[in-house]
Every structure is written in structure tokens, then in C-alpha cells.
Design a protein around this motif. Structure first.
Motif, PDB file in Angstrom:
ATOM      1  N   MET A   1      13.483   3.076  15.369  1.00 12.92           N
ATOM      2  CA  MET A   1      12.492   2.090  14.923  1.00 12.92           C
ATOM      3  C   MET A   1      13.188   1.032  14.071  1.00 12.92           C
ATOM      4  N   ARG A   2      12.930  -0.229  14.397  1.00 11.59           N
ATOM      5  CA  ARG A   2      13.735  -1.309  13.829  1.00 11.59           C
ATOM      6  C   ARG A   2      13.456  -1.584  12.348  1.00 11.59           C
ATOM      7  N   LEU A   3      12.353  -1.075  11.795  1.00 13.15           N
ATOM      8  CA  LEU A   3      12.038  -1.314  10.380  1.00 13.15           C
ATOM      9  C   LEU A   3      12.022  -0.028   9.556  1.00 13.15           C
ATOM     10  N   GLU A   4      12.587   1.015  10.068  1.00 15.62           N
ATOM     11  CA  GLU A   4      12.575   2.296   9.369  1.00 15.62           C
ATOM     12  C   GLU A   4      13.256   2.182   8.011  1.00 15.62           C
ATOM     13  N   GLY A   5      12.574   2.697   6.973  1.00 17.76           N
ATOM     14  CA  GLY A   5      13.129   2.693   5.627  1.00 17.76           C
ATOM     15  C   GLY A   5      12.936   1.398   4.863  1.00 17.76           C
ATOM     16  N   LYS A   6      12.297   0.410   5.460  1.00 19.27           N
ATOM     17  CA  LYS A   6      12.121  -0.888   4.803  1.00 19.27           C
ATOM     18  C   LYS A   6      10.740  -0.998   4.161  1.00 19.27           C
ATOM     19  N   THR A   7      10.699  -1.714   3.038  1.00 15.14           N
ATOM     20  CA  THR A   7       9.450  -2.029   2.355  1.00 15.14           C
ATOM     21  C   THR A   7       9.167  -3.510   2.554  1.00 15.14           C
ATOM     22  N   ILE A   8       7.983  -3.813   3.099  1.00 18.21           N
ATOM     23  CA  ILE A   8       7.636  -5.180   3.463  1.00 18.21           C
ATOM     24  C   ILE A   8       6.281  -5.537   2.872  1.00 18.21           C
ATOM     25  N   LEU A   9       6.191  -6.731   2.315  1.00 16.84           N
ATOM     26  CA  LEU A   9       4.920  -7.238   1.792  1.00 16.84           C
ATOM     27  C   LEU A   9       4.419  -8.344   2.704  1.00 16.84           C
ATOM     28  N   ILE A  10       3.134  -8.280   3.038  1.00 17.38           N
ATOM     29  CA  ILE A  10       2.501  -9.275   3.904  1.00 17.38           C
ATOM     30  C   ILE A  10       1.253  -9.808   3.222  1.00 17.38           C
ATOM     31  N   THR A  11       1.145 -11.128   3.107  1.00 18.49           N
ATOM     32  CA  THR A  11      -0.054 -11.745   2.537  1.00 18.49           C
ATOM     33  C   THR A  11      -1.050 -12.055   3.650  1.00 18.49           C
ATOM     34  N   ALA A  12      -2.302 -12.291   3.259  1.00 12.87           N
ATOM     35  CA  ALA A  12      -3.390 -12.552   4.219  1.00 12.87           C
ATOM     36  C   ALA A  12      -3.404 -11.490   5.306  1.00 12.87           C
ATOM     37  N   ALA A  13      -3.310 -10.234   4.872  1.00 13.68           N
ATOM     38  CA  ALA A  13      -3.120  -9.112   5.795  1.00 13.68           C
ATOM     39  C   ALA A  13      -4.422  -8.525   6.315  1.00 13.68           C
ATOM     40  N   GLY A  14      -5.557  -9.026   5.874  1.00 10.98           N
ATOM     41  CA  GLY A  14      -6.821  -8.396   6.230  1.00 10.98           C
ATOM     42  C   GLY A  14      -7.291  -8.640   7.643  1.00 10.98           C
ATOM     43  N   GLN A  15      -6.855  -9.736   8.255  1.00 12.17           N
ATOM     44  CA  GLN A  15      -7.328 -10.049   9.596  1.00 12.17           C
ATOM     45  C   GLN A  15      -6.301 -10.896  10.325  1.00 12.17           C
ATOM     46  N   GLY A  16      -6.540 -11.128  11.597  1.00 11.51           N
ATOM     47  CA  GLY A  16      -5.723 -12.036  12.378  1.00 11.51           C
ATOM     48  C   GLY A  16      -4.268 -11.621  12.490  1.00 11.51           C
TER      49      GLY A  16
END
Length: 249
Positions: A1-16
Motif C-alpha cells: 500500500m503506497r501510503l502505509e505508515g503515513k499521517t495525512i491531513l485533509i481539509t474540507a473532508a466531509g464531502q466531495g
């Protein structure tokens, strides 16, 4: 899995696109911190996976942004997805609409990057590579569209911001790219269609400008998000990445 072990923050994550990106990142092994001002949407999202942590965040609130950055662990990836589409020509653009568009579409990204980059640069010393992804658009410095003065101008600024960050930190292991989607079938788009004088014709017009003959789905966009946040793209920085269904051929 290409993102294994990574912590990522995403804004406007509720929809779309934001929501689809959260789910795609989790599917690729990431721990995702999903932020939004819509807590009901975040609660629904959180039920999808134990690897999703949700936080209320108004990205235009500089104190809240700084407080969250101080609280969270150092990030491997940041996706600045929040934005607003103003409909109108320059003669239909009020000072208030302009200020709101600049604040949400550009200044919020500056504040997010200013708050989280110090920790990300430290993280890059440990891992060799971290990634910032900023939501731009094909409606920007790439192509002009009718009734998109504020949106196109601010999204052009996002591309400029992206290139500046990429140039400043390329030697420190931090990459920064801009995502430039075509017309995507999201709740935001559906709202704009519903507000049109003739919603049926408005939808037909949106579809007509896509050479592939359909609107993009959020699942058309999410794979580019996971790619740009992953080490698979570690030789890619400062780019405006189009996923536009052929509009700009």
C-alpha cells in the motif's frame, strides 16, 4: 500500500473530493486526520474506518489552524482541499465576494502551510520525503472560463503558491504540487446547478464542456491525490496536475 505508515491531513473532508480522498488514502494504508466545519459529515465519514480521525477546523481561523498544528504529530502529507466557487464576471464581483474568495481559496492555504510545514520539514529529515497538495483547478492560469473571475484568479494564485513552496523546499525533501480537476460531480456542483435559472440546461452545459461526454466522478480524482501524497511521486514537485477529461487538450 503506497501510503502505509503515513499521517495525512485533509481539509474540507466531509464531502466531495475531500471525502473521496480520505477514503482513498485510508485504503492505501494512511492514518488520516479529516477536518471540516460540517461535523455531521465528519461523523458519517468517521464511521467508514478506524484509521480516520476527525477534527472541526475552520481553515480561515488562523488561531484554530495554529492550535491544531501544535497539537498534532508531524505530518507526512497535507491536502489543502477547502475552497469556494464564486459565480460571476468581474462586473458581478463585489468587494465582499472577492475578499471571501481570496481568504478561503488562497490565504487559508498559506496559513495551513505556514502552520504545518515546520513539522513536516522535520519529518522529511526522518523519512526523506513529505508532500503538500493544494487544490487548484483547470479554471486558473491554465484556462479561462466564463463567470469565473474570482475563482479562476484565486486558483491561479494557488498554482503560483504551489510553485513557490516547491522551489523553496525542494532540497529539504518537501514536495508541493497542485491538483487541477475538471468539472466534478460533487454536492457543491449540484448546488450550483440547482441555483441556476434553468438547472436542466445548466447540467447539460457543464457536461458539454467535457470532451469525454460526462462529468468527472470523485473517484476519478482520488487516485491522483494518493499518488501525489505518496512516495511514488517523490520526483514530482511544483506541478499543476490536470485531471480534466480532456478539456485542455
Amino acid at each position: 500500500m503506497r501510503l502505509e505508515g503515513k499521517t495525512i491531513l485533509i481539509t474540507a473532508a466531509g464531502q466531495g473530493i475531500g471525502r473521496a480522498s480520505v477514503l482513498a488514502c485510508v485504503a492505501q494504508g494512511a492514518r488520516v486526520i479529516a477536518t471540516d466545519i460540517n461535523m455531521d459529515a465528519l461523523e458519517n465519514l468517521k464511521r467508514e474506518s478506524d484509521f480516520i480521525e476527525t477534527r472541526f477546523l475552520d481553515v480561515t481561523d488562523v488561531e484554530a489552524v495554529n492550535a491544531l498544528a501544535a497539537e498534532l504529530p508531524r505530518l507526512d502529507g497535507l491536502f489543502n482541499c477547502a475552497g469556494f466557487v464564486h459565480h460571476g464576471t468581474i462586473l458581478e464581483l463585489s468587494d465582499e465576494d472577492w475578499a471571501f474568495s481570496v481568504n478561503l481559496n488562497v490565504t487559508s492555504m498559506i496559513r495551513m502551510c505556514r502552520a504545518f510545514l515546520p513539522g513536516m520539514l522535520q519529518r522529511a529529515q526522518e523519512t526523506g520525503s513529505v508532500s503538500v497538495l493544494n487544490m487548484a483547478s483547470m479554471a486558473s492560469s491554465i484556462k479561462g472560463f466564463t463567470a469565473r473571475t474570482a475563482y479562476g484568479t484565486t486558483k491561479a494564485a494557488v498554482i503560483g503558491l504551489t510553485k513557490a513552496i516547491a522551489a523553496d523546499y525542494v532540497k529539504q525533501g518537501l514536495r508541493c504540487n497542485a491538483l487541477c480537476p475538471g468539472t466534478v460531480d460533487t454536492p457543491s456542483l449540484r448546488g450550483r446547478i440547482a441555483d441556476a435559472a434553468d438547472p436542466v440546461q445548466a447540467e447539460k452545459d457543464f457536461i458539454a464542456r467535457q470532451p469525454m461526454g460526462r462529468l468527472a466522478k470523485v473517484t476519478d480524482i482520488a487516485p491522483m491525490v494518493t499518488y501525489l501524497l505518496s512516495d511514488d511521486s517523490q520526483f514530482v514537485t511544483g506541478q499543476a496536475m490536470l485531471v480534466d477529461g480532456g478539456v485542455t487538450i
